[in-house]
Enzyme design. Structure first.
Site, PDB file in Angstrom:
ATOM      1  N   SER A  93       2.584  -1.089   8.731  1.00  0.00           N
ATOM      2  CA  SER A  93       3.054  -1.956   9.809  1.00  0.00           C
ATOM      3  C   SER A  93       3.169  -1.209  11.121  1.00  0.00           C
ATOM      4  CB  SER A  93       4.419  -2.559   9.453  1.00  0.00           C
ATOM      5  OG  SER A  93       4.272  -3.432   8.365  1.00  0.00           O
ATOM      6  N   HIS A 147       0.458  -6.510   2.677  1.00  0.00           N
ATOM      7  CA  HIS A 147       1.322  -7.681   2.462  1.00  0.00           C
ATOM      8  C   HIS A 147       0.513  -8.837   1.871  1.00  0.00           C
ATOM      9  CE1 HIS A 147       3.560  -5.508   5.690  1.00  0.00           C
ATOM     10  NE2 HIS A 147       4.578  -5.813   4.907  1.00  0.00           N
TER      11      HIS A 147
END
Length: 190
Positions: free
Chosen positions: A189, A36
Site C-alpha cells: 500500500s 487485497h
C-alpha cells in the site's frame, strides 16, 4: 445482492441481521492493490459466506503523526477494486466509530513481546500493539467466521494468530501467499 458501503457499527449490525449469513472478513487500511484483490477473491471462494472488507487507517499503529497524515487515501479506487474483486460490503468507519471518545469498554491489546521485539518491531515501538487493538476491535464489531490476511506482513500475521489464540477468539485465520508484481517485488500500500 446489492453491493453496500457501511459507515457505522449500527449499519453493519443491521446489514448482518438482514443477511443472516456467515462472514468472511478482509481488514485493510485502504490504498488497495493486487494483494487485497487476491484476499477478497480467496474469501469469495466460500460460497456460503458474505465477504466484507474494512478500510480503516488505524491511528494507533503510527508512531509518527506525519506518517499518519501522509498515508495514501484512495477511497474511490479502493471501493471500485473491492467490489470488482467480489466484496459484498465495505465497512468504512471513522476513527470515532472504532475508538469513541470516553469509551471505557475498548480493550487495548499488548502484542506478544517475543514476536514484536524483532524485525519491524525494533523500529516501530508500539506498532503491533496498535495492530492487535484494532484487529481485536474489528473482529468484535464485524463478527466474522473467517479472517483473511496476507503473508507479506509475516510478523504481523504471527502476532495476530498469537492474539487470537491467547484471547480464545472464535475466528479462523486464513492466509494467502505474498502477491508480487512482475519484477517479484511484493505489492504494498506504500
Amino acid at each position: 445482492m446489492t453491493k453496500i458501503i457501511l459507515k457505522t457499527i449500527k449499519e453493519l449490525n443491521d446489514w448482518r441481521f438482514t443477511n443472516q449469513k456467515k462472514i468472511s472478513f478482509v481488514p485493510s487500511m485502504g490504498n488497495l492493490h493486487h494483494g487485497h484483490k487476491a484476499l477478497i477473491r480467496e474469501a469469495k471462494k466460500s460460497k456460503d459466506n458474505l465477504v466484507i472488507l474494512s478500510i480503516f487507517i488505524n491511528p494507533l499503529q503510527f508512531n509518527d503523526k506525519e506518517d499518519l497524515r501522509n498515508y495514501p487515501r484512495t477511497i474511490n479506487k479502493d471501493i471500485d477494486l473491492a467490489f470488482a474483486a467480489g466484496a459484498d460490503a465495505i465497512f468504512i468507519p471513522c476513527v470515532d466509530e472504532i475508538f469513541p471518545k470516553n469509551e471505557k469498554k475498548i480493550k487495548y491489546i499488548k502484542a506478544s513481546e517475543d514476536l514484536s521485539r524483532t524485525l519491524c518491531g525494533i523500529a516501530r515501538k508500539g506498532h503491533f500493539d496498535g495492530v492487535c487493538t484494532v484487529v481485536y476491535r474489528l473482529i468484535n464489531i464485524v463478527k466474522p467466521e473467517v479472517i483473511f490476511l496476507g503473508e507479506k506482513d509475516w510478523q504481523q500475521l504471527l502476532i495476530i494468530k498469537e492474539m487470537v489464540a491467547k484471547y480464545n477468539i472464535k475466528v479462523v485465520i486464513k492466509s494467502i501467499d505474498t502477491q508480487r508484481d512482475i519484477d517479484r517485488i511484493p505489492f504494498s500500500s506504500r
